[in-house]
Design a protein around this motif. Structure first.
Motif, PDB file in Angstrom:
ATOM      1  N   PRO A   1      -7.566   3.255  -5.326  1.00  0.00           N
ATOM      2  CA  PRO A   1      -7.088   4.534  -4.777  1.00  0.00           C
ATOM      3  C   PRO A   1      -5.851   4.325  -3.918  1.00  0.00           C
ATOM      4  N   ALA A   2      -4.936   5.282  -3.982  1.00  0.00           N
ATOM      5  CA  ALA A   2      -3.654   5.153  -3.294  1.00  0.00           C
ATOM      6  C   ALA A   2      -3.790   5.476  -1.827  1.00  0.00           C
ATOM      7  N   HIS A   3      -4.157   4.511  -1.035  1.00  0.00           N
ATOM      8  CA  HIS A   3      -4.139   4.674   0.422  1.00  0.00           C
ATOM      9  C   HIS A   3      -3.845   3.321   1.045  1.00  0.00           C
ATOM     10  N   LEU A   4      -3.397   3.358   2.273  1.00  0.00           N
ATOM     11  CA  LEU A   4      -3.120   2.104   2.956  1.00  0.00           C
ATOM     12  C   LEU A   4      -4.428   1.434   3.358  1.00  0.00           C
TER      13      LEU A   4
ATOM     14  N   GLY B   1       0.811  -1.216   0.000  1.00  0.00           N
ATOM     15  CA  GLY B   1       0.000   0.000   0.000  1.00  0.00           C
ATOM     16  C   GLY B   1       0.839   1.259   0.000  1.00  0.00           C
ATOM     17  N   ALA B   2       1.960   1.234   0.761  1.00  0.00           N
ATOM     18  CA  ALA B   2       2.832   2.409   0.803  1.00  0.00           C
ATOM     19  C   ALA B   2       3.499   2.643  -0.542  1.00  0.00           C
TER      20      ALA B   2
ATOM     21  N   GLN C   1      -3.185  -3.594  -7.554  1.00  0.00           N
ATOM     22  CA  GLN C   1      -3.792  -2.318  -7.193  1.00  0.00           C
ATOM     23  C   GLN C   1      -3.599  -1.276  -8.284  1.00  0.00           C
TER      24      GLN C   1
ATOM     25  N   THR D   1      10.143   8.070   2.675  1.00  0.00           N
ATOM     26  CA  THR D   1       9.669   6.966   3.504  1.00  0.00           C
ATOM     27  C   THR D   1      10.654   5.796   3.431  1.00  0.00           C
TER      28      THR D   1
ATOM     29  N   ALA E   1       0.891   4.075  -2.928  1.00  0.00           N
ATOM     30  CA  ALA E   1       0.681   5.482  -2.584  1.00  0.00           C
ATOM     31  C   ALA E   1       1.821   6.342  -3.098  1.00  0.00           C
ATOM     32  N   CYS E   2       3.049   5.850  -3.010  1.00  0.00           N
ATOM     33  CA  CYS E   2       4.208   6.573  -3.527  1.00  0.00           C
ATOM     34  C   CYS E   2       4.076   6.816  -5.033  1.00  0.00           C
TER      35      CYS E   2
ATOM     36  N   GLU F   1       1.322   6.786  -6.878  1.00  0.00           N
ATOM     37  CA  GLU F   1       0.160   7.599  -7.216  1.00  0.00           C
ATOM     38  C   GLU F   1       0.378   9.081  -6.917  1.00  0.00           C
ATOM     39  N   ARG F   2       1.274   9.414  -6.008  1.00  0.00           N
ATOM     40  CA  ARG F   2       1.568  10.827  -5.767  1.00  0.00           C
ATOM     41  C   ARG F   2       2.740  11.316  -6.614  1.00  0.00           C
TER      42      ARG F   2
END
Length: 653
Positions: A619-622, A458-459, A613, A565, A462-463, A465-466
């Protein structure tokens, strides 16, 4: 709970410390025995009988007996003369075990005890682990002709490295020496440091401690404490002290604690005569106090009374006295050798200098003596470091875990322990042992690492996607894993047609690695690339079986400083990397090949989850349904995920 025999042929847990052959090994054996017993194990310590009044079996503390072995005359002998007595030592132990029952495991301390353990393993099939405490090839390198041990030591140590079920290295340098000088199998090396007992060593008021010792409470005090042998570098401490005090012009005092008796008489401790002459030559004879040996109960006052503790041996397998000084809140000025360069953090808990360099020692000592506020900060940092990473309770727990793993191997592969006439175990037994170890490790990892693997994926999503990228690095086999991971995500893992993902393997640029390591040093080879490529919002994935590789630790420190991170795949206790990881994945094993195998599985699972994913447009979240052990915080602050609550974790070493 296990029945354990600690073998320590020359270093009794009952000995008074500070003499020629009484030092760190005595403390190690005593504290390990005590704390193993507190964990519920039954421990017998076998040591040579060196005084006529000693009973053969002595109940020492609850759960621990000391067995005095009749090998040679009942008087103190130099340890260099003990090898011919080890046959008698082995025969006594075999007879003792025939009468009182066999042990689950033998833990040998020093190479001669290892010879006893190896012969007993051949005779009786009892597995053994060994802590060498010092390696003959390293000693010969530093002492040359002054080394009084026979050359037979080298061949015996090579045999022990081959035959021991586990080799306990005390620090990263010890592990490296075992690999490089003895070709030790990394799979059978486990690094477990030495420690201190918080019940024995805690800070006392400096002024009050000085008054109790009869010292001037307002005088600056520097302390050197340990065995009075030449390789300990006490002469360099005296010369460095002289240079620092001449430069500063302050009324300081150097206390030199140690010797063969409480009376600092050169006739009783010959090294003291040479050291007194060094003090006279340097013009500080009136400011150097030789105390002789001191009871262990009084050492806390000496450590607490000191403004700075000096330990600058030529080489040091580990070095327990720096830990004890740090536990009393005293910064350490140490030689950049062996375990000291592992326990002392230069510029944070003290300072490190090259060995046998009194000029450098004097310069750094002068800096410390001139800055009381800095010494105070260092002393507090030293106290926090040893309480977090180095306690005898934690050491005993880690050793107990090693014993457990060895015991499981014995139960699975009994034929491998029947070593007839020195023949090695059959290949099929070794294969069975390896599969059994892997299955056991996977079973534990399956329950402990699932939430961490999901959170790691997930992390990473998220990385991406941002708009961030992933940097990945490791050493050796972990370097290959880093490149493999990058290739899977830049290319594809399972799902065709998905977009390429920005992952850079920091281990893949051979020109950068070789140029930087050759010209500058290997310690910052990954940190430099993190500085070059890392941006806030990126993620650094480090892969390390021990978590102690300096270049991995430096890379993680550089990442956190840049708002990157940190995700770490680790094993064993996690090492220094554990506290730097926002997302730690700690494999519950101390067996390097098994850790690497679980790392590969974890990397494949992360690739699969990330692809799913990304391809599904998740969606990029944990995940929102993680266990309580997983917590979310901004990068660079406290960890995003707490360390898993396994038996490997929670070892306070």
């Amino acid at each position: 709970m296990k029945r354990i025999a600690l073998i320590s042929e020359h270093a009794s847990p009952l000995a008074s410390l500070g003499g020629t052959d009484a030092g760190g090994q005595n403390v190690y054996v005593a504290q390990v025995a005590r704390h193993l017993a507190e964990l519920g194990h039954t421990v017998d310590v076998f040591t040579r009988r060196d005084a006529a009044h000693l009973p053969q079996v002595m109940n020492w503390v609850p759960g621990v007996r000391v067995i005095h072995v009749p090998a040679g005359p009942a008087r103190v002998l130099p340890k260099e003369d003990l090898l011919p007595l080890m046959g008698d030592f082995t025969r006594f132990m075999a007879s003792f075990m025939a009468r009182e029952g066999q042990y689950d495991l033998l833990h040998a301390n020093f190479w001669m005890s290892g010879l006893v353990a190896a012969d007993l393993k051949r005779q009786l099939g009892v597995p053994f682990v060994i802590t060498f405490h010092a390696l003959g090839k390293v000693r010969r390198l530093h002492q040359g002709e002054a080394d009084g041990f026979p050359d037979d030591r080298f061949a015996i140590e090579e045999r022990l490295v081959r035959e021991a079920d586990r080799i306990v290295a005390e620090c990263p340098q010890d592990e490296a020496d075992l690999r490089d000088l003895y070709d030790a199998d990394p799979a059978r090396i486990v690094t477990v440091p030495c420690g201190f007992d918080p019940a024995e060593f805690t800070p006392r008021g400096r002024r009050e401690a000085r008054i109790r010792l009869g010292l001037d409470p307002d005088e600056t005090v520097v302390l050197q404490l340990g065995r009075m042998v030449r390789r300990k570098g006490v002469d360099d401490a005296i010369r460095g002290f002289a240079r620092a005090t001449r430069q500063l012009g302050i009324p300081a005092r150097l206390l030199v604690v140690g010797g063969n008796s409480p009376d600092p008489d050169p006739a009783l401790t010959p090294e003291l005569g040479r050291l007194r002459e060094v003090a006279r030559e340097e013009g500080v004879e009136d400011r150097v106090t030789f105390t002789g040996s001191r009871e262990r109960a009084h050492l806390r006052d000496y450590y607490s009374a000191a403004d700075v503790f000096i330990s600058t041996p030529w080489y040091e397998p580990f070095g327990i006295t720096p830990l004890e000084a740090m536990a009393c809140g005293t910064p350490v000025l140490g030689a950049q050798v062996g375990g000291i360069q592992y326990t002392v953090v230069d510029g944070v808990t003290g300072a490190l200098v090259p060995p046998r360099n009194p000029d450098a020692l004097g310069e750094r000592l002068g800096e410390l003596l001139a800055d009381p506020a800095r010494r105070e900060r260092m002393g507090q940092a030293a106290l926090e470091r040893v309480r977090t990473h180095f306690t005898w309770e934690g050491v005993a727990r880690q050793l107990a875990e090693v014993y457990r793993e060895v015991g499981e191997e014995v139960e699975r592969v009994i034929p491998a322990l029947a070593l007839h006439s020195g023949h090695r175990a059959a290949p099929d037994a070794a294969v069975e042992r390896a599969f059994g170890n892997l299955i056991a490790t996977l079973t534990r990892a399956r329950s402990e690492l699932q939430p961490q693997i999901v959170a790691a994926a997930g992390a990473i999503v998220a990385c991406f996607e941002r708009g961030g990228k992933v940097l990945v690095c490791g050493n050796g086999g972990s370097a290959a894993d880093a490149q493999h991971f990058a290739a899977e995500l830049v290319g594809r893992f399972l799902i065709p047609g998905r977009r390429g993902l920005p992952v850079i393997s920091l281990t893949a640029d051979s020109a950068m690695l070789t140029a930087w390591s050759n010209d500058i040093g290997f310690g910052d080879v990954f940190a430099r690339q993190v500085e070059a490529f890392g941006q806030p919002g990126d993620l650094l994935l480090t892969i390390s079986t021990s978590g102690r590789s300096p270049n991995i630790v430096a890379a993680m420190e550089a990442a956190r400083a840049r708002g990157v991170t940190t995700l770490a795949l680790l094993g064993g206790s996690g090492g220094d990397a554990l506290v730097l990881a926002d997302l730690p994945l700690l494999v519950p094993s101390t067996d390097t090949p098994r850790i690497q195998e679980v790392h590969i599985l974890a990397l494949h699972l992360i690739c699969e989850l990330v692809e799913e994913q990304i391809s599904a447009g998740v969606p990029a979240h944990l995940p929102t349904a993680l266990p309580a052990s997983v917590r979310l915080t901004p990068p660079g602050s406290t960890p995003l995920i707490s360390a898993p609550t396994s038996s490997a974790q929670g070892v306070n070493v």
